[in-house]
Design an enzyme around this catalytic site. Structure first.
Site, mmCIF file in Angstrom:
data_model
loop_
_atom_site.group_PDB
_atom_site.id
_atom_site.type_symbol
_atom_site.label_atom_id
_atom_site.label_comp_id
_atom_site.label_asym_id
_atom_site.label_seq_id
_atom_site.Cartn_x
_atom_site.Cartn_y
_atom_site.Cartn_z
ATOM 1 N NE ARG A 257 8.470 8.555 -6.872
ATOM 2 C CZ ARG A 257 8.395 7.384 -6.222
ATOM 3 N NH1 ARG A 257 7.263 6.749 -6.121
ATOM 4 N NH2 ARG A 257 9.481 6.851 -5.676
ATOM 5 C CG HIS A 261 5.019 8.236 -2.709
ATOM 6 N ND1 HIS A 261 4.141 8.246 -3.761
ATOM 7 C CD2 HIS A 261 4.254 8.348 -1.582
ATOM 8 C CE1 HIS A 261 2.896 8.348 -3.301
ATOM 9 N NE2 HIS A 261 2.952 8.424 -1.992
ATOM 10 C CE1 TYR A 270 10.260 3.231 -4.446
ATOM 11 C CE2 TYR A 270 10.306 3.449 -2.055
ATOM 12 C CZ TYR A 270 9.969 3.957 -3.295
ATOM 13 O OH TYR A 270 9.373 5.181 -3.405
HETATM 14 C C1 LIG Z 1 -7.247 4.713 -1.062
HETATM 15 C C2 LIG Z 1 -5.814 4.900 -0.708
HETATM 16 N N1 LIG Z 1 -5.030 3.835 -0.496
HETATM 17 C C3 LIG Z 1 -3.719 3.991 -0.194
HETATM 18 C C4 LIG Z 1 -3.185 5.254 -0.081
HETATM 19 C C5 LIG Z 1 -1.713 5.448 0.220
HETATM 20 N N2 LIG Z 1 -1.067 5.894 -1.003
HETATM 21 C C6 LIG Z 1 -0.805 7.201 -1.211
HETATM 22 S S1 LIG Z 1 -0.152 7.477 -2.711
HETATM 23 C C7 LIG Z 1 -0.155 5.846 -3.096
HETATM 24 C C8 LIG Z 1 0.371 5.364 -4.419
HETATM 25 C C9 LIG Z 1 -0.278 6.052 -5.560
HETATM 26 O O1 LIG Z 1 0.377 5.699 -6.736
HETATM 27 P P1 LIG Z 1 -0.083 6.322 -8.100
HETATM 28 O O2 LIG Z 1 -1.551 6.177 -8.256
HETATM 29 O O3 LIG Z 1 0.774 5.728 -9.153
HETATM 30 O O4 LIG Z 1 0.216 7.870 -7.937
HETATM 31 P P2 LIG Z 1 1.632 8.576 -7.671
HETATM 32 O O5 LIG Z 1 1.796 8.662 -6.188
HETATM 33 O O6 LIG Z 1 2.687 7.761 -8.316
HETATM 34 O O7 LIG Z 1 1.503 9.928 -8.272
HETATM 35 C C10 LIG Z 1 -0.698 5.105 -2.054
HETATM 36 C C11 LIG Z 1 -0.855 3.637 -2.068
HETATM 37 C C12 LIG Z 1 -4.051 6.359 -0.292
HETATM 38 N N3 LIG Z 1 -3.621 7.625 -0.244
HETATM 39 N N4 LIG Z 1 -5.353 6.159 -0.627
#
Ligand SMILES: Cc1ncc(C[n+]2csc(CCOP(=O)(O)OP(=O)(O)O)c2C)c(N)n1
Ligand SMILES: [Mg+2]
Length: 367
Positions: A257, A261, A270
């Site tokens: 990435r 985010h 971070y």
């Molecule tokens: C069930 C849930 N918990 C927490 C969140 C908040 N949240 C949004 S994205 C994220 C991290 C996701 O990481 P990853 O699965 O690696 O996907 P990326 O964002 O890196 O594409 C979190 C914790 C959410 N959207 N849904």
């Protein structure tokens, strides 16, 4: 006495190295330069959409947006391996896959602007909407794959989620039952090394995410997620196995990435800038462009024309987004409950009253 009762291996597939040099014989589809040019165009179009979406958010005209900068080859390679009547079940960072399957930039702008009409795709009618809850769409993909199997339709559900999602129970349950029922589903982990501020090493003690398939009884492999040729090849093989009744697969596309985010995040709080700088030379557009340039299939004139054409397309979509009349404020209340609870009914009446009085009800986003 101890016997070995099972043995497993996880493979890693790469066709082009970060300099764009072939490190393995290319798959058949990649022998046609026009095909590779088309994939390159899809990568550039994805990035153009992404760049515009961030600019619109920064100027208050779009809601929070999740950039796919650096990860475009996962989306594009996977979607290109699908047939039109397969089913995409995407997370929130896969607009490259959606665009390639015929979701329009206008529909995506509407969605990210908070307008659910953006999820009514004129193109791939049955593709699922963007899933913002992390990993909750994996069981949905399994359900769709079960329907395909029961109806004897030769279709495959393709579910894309992040490295963080692999820690969730719903994803583990989806993998497990997909294995038990040998369903036509392909799970793709877009492993961008981060889940917001959580790095991969804090996400799992496993050596790979691909191996999460092994406990569910089916194959998993890693692919260089910044190599669109490799992603497409691995995805196509998994999708055709699923179509052929050979059950599910898990693909871990190893990528990075490059951006924050989302537009609501500041990754410099971070993550070391040096880490990001180190990953830039591995990004997917550069790699394919180098290869195409070496082949003599791409040059400065082609690049300039492509950038102009994509900018014109995306700018026109943004203009159409600005011109789309806002949704009726009642819609936010009207489609969850058969009988609206009293507190929401009161909010609905207040919102409609304000709307009639001309107050802004767009949640801060002005088109
Ligand atoms: C069930 C849930 N918990 C927490 C969140 C908040 N949240 C949004 S994205 C994220 C991290 C996701 O990481 P990853 O699965 O690696 O996907 P990326 O964002 O890196 O594409 C979190 C914790 C959410 N959207 N849904
Ligand atoms: Mg991630």
């Amino acid at each position: 006495m101890t016997e070995t009762v099972a043995r497993y291996e996880i493979g890693y597939v790469r066709c082009l190295d970060p300099h764009g040099s072939a490190v393995a014989p290319l798959p058949d589809f990649a022998r046609a330069p026009q095909k590779l040019v088309a994939l390159y165009c899809a990568l550039v179009r994805t990035r153009a959409f992404d760049t515009k979406a961030i600019a619109l958010q920064r100027t208050g005209r779009l809601g929070t947006f999740a950039s796919s900068l650096g990860q475009e080859a996962v989306s594009v390679g996977v979607a290109d391996a699908m047939r039109p009547d397969d089913l995409l079940v995407p997370s929130f960072r896969e607009h490259g896959a959606q665009l390639l399957r015929g979701v329009t930039p206008l529909e995506l702008f509407l969605f990210w602007g908070g307008d659910e009409r953006g999820n009514v795709f004129a193109g791939p009618r049955e593709d699922f909407p963007i899933c913002v809850p992390v990993g909750s769409h994996a069981p949905h993909a399994v359900g769709a794959a079960l329907a395909f199997k029961l109806r004897r339709e030769k279709r495959v559900a393709v579910c894309i989620f992040g490295d963080g999602a692999t820690s969730k129970g719903d994803v583990a349950e989806a993998l497990n039952i997909a294995g038990v029922w040998r369903l036509p589903v392909v799970f793709v982990v877009s492993n961008n090394q981060w889940a917001i501020s959580v790095p991969l090493r804090q996400q799992t003690a496993a050596a790979t995410l691909a191996q999460k398939s092994l406990a569910a009884g089916f194959t998993g492999e890693q692919v260089d997620g910044n190599d669109v040729i490799a992603v497409r090849a691995v995805a196509a093989a998994a999708i055709e196995r699923a179509r052929d009744g050979q059950g599910p697969s898990l693909i871990e596309a190893v990528t990075y990435r490059l951006g924050d985010h989302t537009t609501a995040d500041d990754a410099s709080r971070y993550r070391d800038d040096a880490e990001v700088t180190r990953h830039w030379p591995e990004e997917p557009l550069l790699r394919l462009r180098h290869y195409l340039t070496e082949l003599g299939s791409w040059g400065k004139a082609e690049e300039e024309r492509l950038l102009q054409e994509t900018a014109a397309e995306i700018d026109a979509a943004a203009a159409a987004y600005f011109d789309t009349p806002a949704q009726d404020p009642a819609t936010i209340f009207d489609y969850t409950f058969a009988n609206l609870p009293a507190d929401l009914a009161a909010q609905r009446a207040a919102a409609l009253g304000q709307a009639e009085a001309g107050a802004l009800l767009s949640g801060g986003v002005t088109r």
